[in-house]
Write an enzyme that holds these catalytic residues in place. Structure first.
Site, PDB file in Angstrom:
ATOM      1  N   ARG A 132      43.122  21.122  18.806  1.00  0.00           N
ATOM      2  CA  ARG A 132      42.692  20.197  17.756  1.00  0.00           C
ATOM      3  C   ARG A 132      41.190  20.037  17.908  1.00  0.00           C
ATOM      4  NH1 ARG A 132      45.566  14.275  17.836  1.00  0.00           N
ATOM      5  NH2 ARG A 132      44.108  13.979  19.541  1.00  0.00           N
TER       6      ARG A 132
ATOM      7  N   LYS B  20      43.552   2.744  18.641  1.00  0.00           N
ATOM      8  CA  LYS B  20      43.323   3.326  17.314  1.00  0.00           C
ATOM      9  C   LYS B  20      44.463   2.930  16.373  1.00  0.00           C
ATOM     10  CE  LYS B  20      45.639   7.554  18.788  1.00  0.00           C
ATOM     11  NZ  LYS B  20      45.432   8.875  19.406  1.00  0.00           N
TER      12      LYS B  20
ATOM     13  N   TYR C 161      69.580   1.458  -5.690  1.00  0.00           N
ATOM     14  CA  TYR C 161      69.138   2.613  -6.482  1.00  0.00           C
ATOM     15  C   TYR C 161      70.025   3.821  -6.215  1.00  0.00           C
ATOM     16  CZ  TYR C 161      64.607   0.510  -7.702  1.00  0.00           C
ATOM     17  OH  TYR C 161      63.610  -0.274  -8.196  1.00  0.00           O
TER      18      TYR C 161
ATOM     19  N   MET D   9      61.385  -0.489  -2.286  1.00  0.00           N
ATOM     20  CA  MET D   9      60.015  -0.775  -1.863  1.00  0.00           C
ATOM     21  C   MET D   9      59.902  -2.140  -1.171  1.00  0.00           C
ATOM     22  SD  MET D   9      56.557  -0.533  -4.183  1.00  0.00           S
ATOM     23  CE  MET D   9      56.924   1.106  -4.797  1.00  0.00           C
TER      24      MET D   9
HETATM   25  C1  LIG Z   1      45.975   8.965  20.665  1.00  0.00           C
HETATM   26  C2  LIG Z   1      45.236   9.485  21.826  1.00  0.00           C
HETATM   27  C3  LIG Z   1      45.549   9.043  23.113  1.00  0.00           C
HETATM   28  C4  LIG Z   1      46.734   8.141  23.422  1.00  0.00           C
HETATM   29  O1  LIG Z   1      47.942   8.846  23.303  1.00  0.00           O
HETATM   30  P1  LIG Z   1      49.332   8.158  23.728  1.00  0.00           P
HETATM   31  O2  LIG Z   1      50.370   9.206  23.608  1.00  0.00           O
HETATM   32  O3  LIG Z   1      49.565   7.058  22.757  1.00  0.00           O
HETATM   33  O4  LIG Z   1      49.150   7.653  25.095  1.00  0.00           O
HETATM   34  C5  LIG Z   1      44.731   9.462  24.150  1.00  0.00           C
HETATM   35  N1  LIG Z   1      43.696  10.292  23.922  1.00  0.00           N
HETATM   36  C6  LIG Z   1      43.384  10.754  22.697  1.00  0.00           C
HETATM   37  C7  LIG Z   1      42.242  11.670  22.527  1.00  0.00           C
HETATM   38  C8  LIG Z   1      44.157  10.380  21.608  1.00  0.00           C
HETATM   39  O5  LIG Z   1      43.869  10.849  20.395  1.00  0.00           O
END
Ligand SMILES: *Cc1c(COP(=O)(O)O)cnc(C)c1O
Length: 403
Positions: free
Chosen positions: A144, A47, A288, A336
Site C-alpha cells: 500500500r 483514525k 420492504y 434506513m
Molecule cells: C490502521 C493502522 C494501524 C492500526 O491497525 P489495527 O489493526 O487497528 O491495530 C496501525 N498502523 C497503520 C499504518 C494503520 O494504518
C-alpha cells in the site's frame, strides 16, 4: 463527523445511542502496556473517529492513561485533535499534497514514502525556518503506502539533500499478522524491516523510532515491537481477523503479558428502545420486499435504528438483539431508519424497553464481530459505520448512560 460525546443523553432525543465505556478503554490500554512494557512507546491509532468511537473523547481518555503518541490517517483528523487540546505527538499516516503548511502549523509528524513528499515538506520547513521530523514508511509486504526496499536508497538521498526534514522514525505495516496461517509471510516482513534498518543506519541515519506492530503484531509478534507500537482495534476491544481462538465469535481476545493474560473488552455498545409494539396474525408480511412472513401470531417491536445508523441492511432477517436479557431476531429488511424484531417469546417486552444491538446484558452478549460475520466483514467496519446521527455517550465504570 460531528460526534456528540455527551455526558448524558438529553431527555428529548431519539432513543438510539452508543455508549463508550472509558473504564474498558483504560483496561485495554493497560493490557497493551503490560504486553509491551514501559520501554516501548504506544501510538494509539484513533483514525476514522477512533474506529467510530469518537476520536476526541478517546484521545483525551487515552492521554490520561498514558498514550505516548496518536496515529491518524489524515491531516484533517490530526487538526481536530489539536483543536480539542491534544498535545502529544501525532503521527499522520497520509499527508496530501498541499497540506505541508498545516503539518508545520499543527506540529504533526508526517509519514513519508517518496522523495517528492520530502522535497515539498523541506521547502515548507525551510520557509518556516525549522527542521521537521518525519517517519519513513517502508513497504515490506503490505503493498500500500511505503517505499519499496529497492527504492530505499533513492529516498535516503533525498534526506541527505533536503536538510530541513529529519528522518526520526522508520516504520512498516503488517498485512496479515492477524492470520496464524500466514505467520511465515509476517516473519518475512519483519526480516525485510530489519534489512531496511541496516540500510538506513549504514547511510548514517539513526531514527529515534522503529515501529511495525499494529494490534495483531502486538498480540502475536513480541519480536516485532521495536520501540513503538501502533495498536488500533485492540484498544477498542475489537479484532480484525478471524477470532484468535475462533470458531465462536464470542471467544475472548486475550493478550499474554508478563503479568498474566488479559482479555480485552469491547469499548462500544449500541442501544435503542422499543418505540412501538404490534400484534400481527400468522401470514403477515413485514418490511420492504415482504421478505419475512410471520409463521404464527406474533408480537413485533419497531426500533428507531436503521442502516444509516450503521445497523447494516445485511442484517435483515439475520441479526438479533437483546431485549430484557433475551435474544429477539430481526425480521424483515432493515431499512434506513427502522428495524423490526420479533418479541413474541419475550411477552413482558414493553414500549420504552432498552434494546442492545451490540453489547451485553444479563450474561448474554452480541459482539461487533458477530455482526461482522453476518455481514461478511470485520468488526472495524461495523463500528466505523455507526452513523454520525447516533450520539456517543461517555460512561465510566459501573455507570449506565440513562440512569
Ligand atoms: C490502521 C493502522 C494501524 C492500526 O491497525 P489495527 O489493526 O487497528 O491495530 C496501525 N498502523 C497503520 C499504518 C494503520 O494504518
Amino acid at each position: 463527523m460531528p460526534i456528540a460525546t455527551l455526558e448524558r443523553l438529553p431527555a428529548a432525543s431519539r432513543p438510539t445511542w452508543v455508549e463508550i465505556h472509558l473504564d474498558r478503554l483504560a483496561h485495554n490500554f493497560r493490557a497493551i502496556r503490560a504486553r509491551v512494557g514501559e520501554g516501548v512507546k504506544i501510538c494509539a491509532v484513533v483514525k476514522a473517529e477512533a474506529y467510530g468511537h469518537g476520536a476526541v473523547a478517546i484521545a483525551h481518555s487515552l492521554e490520561s492513561v498514558g498514550a505516548d503518541w496518536f496515529g491518524v490517517a489524515a491531516v484533517e483528523e490530526a487538526i481536530a485533535l489539536r483543536e480539542a487540546g491534544i498535545a502529544r505527538p501525532i503521527l499522520c499516516f497520509g499527508v496530501a499534497r498541499g497540506q505541508e503548511a498545516l503539518v508545520l502549523e499543527h506540529r504533526l509528524t508526517p509519514v513519508v514514502f517518496d522523495a517528492a513528499q520530502i522535497e515539498r515538506l523541506d521547502a515548507c520547513a525551510r520557509a518556516h525556518r525549522t527542521v521537521l521530523e518525519v517517519h519513513l514508511e517502508v513497504d515490506t509486504g503490505m503493498g500500500r503506502t511505503g517505499v519499496p526496499l529497492r527504492e530505499l536508497e533513492t529516498v535516503l538521498r533525498a534526506f541527505e539533500r533536503f536538510r530541513h526534514v529529519r528522518l526520526d522514525g522508520l516504520m512498516t505495516h503488517f498485512a496479515a499478522a492477524d492470520d496464524p496461517a500466514q505467520a511465515e509471510f509476517t516473519r518475512a516482513q519483519i526480516a525485510h524491516f530489519h534489512e531496511a534498518v541496516r540500510v538506513v543506519e549504514a547511510r548514517g541515519f539513526h531514527p529515534t523510532y522503529r515501529h511495525l506492530a499494529n494490534s495483531a503484531g502486538v498480540r502475536a509478534y513480541p519480536e516485532a515491537l521495536g520501540n513503538m507500537v501502533r495498536p488500533g482495534g485492540l484498544l477498542y476491544g475489537l479484532w480484525s481477523g478471524p477470532r484468535p481462538s475462533a470458531p465462536s465469535p464470542c471467544a475472548e481476545i486475550v493478550i499474554e503479558t508478563p503479568m498474566g493474560e488479559y482479555a480485552v473488552q469491547p469499548v462500544l455498545s449500541l442501544h435503542t428502545r422499543i418505540v412501538f409494539l404490534k400484534d400481527v396474525e400468522a401470514g403477515t408480511p413485514l418490511g420492504y420486499g415482504s421478505t419475512f412472513v410471520t409463521a404464527r401470531r406474533s408480537r413485533i417491536a419497531t426500533l428507531p435504528i436503521g442502516y444509516h445508523d450503521g445497523y447494516r441492511r445485511a442484517l435483515s432477517d439475520r441479526g438479533r438483539v437483546l431485549v430484557r436479557g433475551r435474544f429477539a431476531p430481526v425480521v424483515g429488511r432493515v431499512s434506513m431508519d427502522w428495524t423490526l424484531v420479533d418479541v413474541t417469546d419475550i411477552p413482558d417486552a414493553r414500549v420504552g424497553d432498552e434494546v442492545i444491538l451490540i453489547g451485553q446484558a444479563d450474561g448474554q452478549r452480541i459482539t461487533a464481530e458477530e455482526l461482522a460475520e453476518l455481514c461478511g466483514t470485520i468488526s472495524y467496519e461495523i463500528t466505523c459505520g455507526i452513523g454520525a446521527r447516533v450520539p456517543r455517550v461517555l460512561v465510566s465504570a459501573g455507570e449506565s448512560a440513562l440512569e
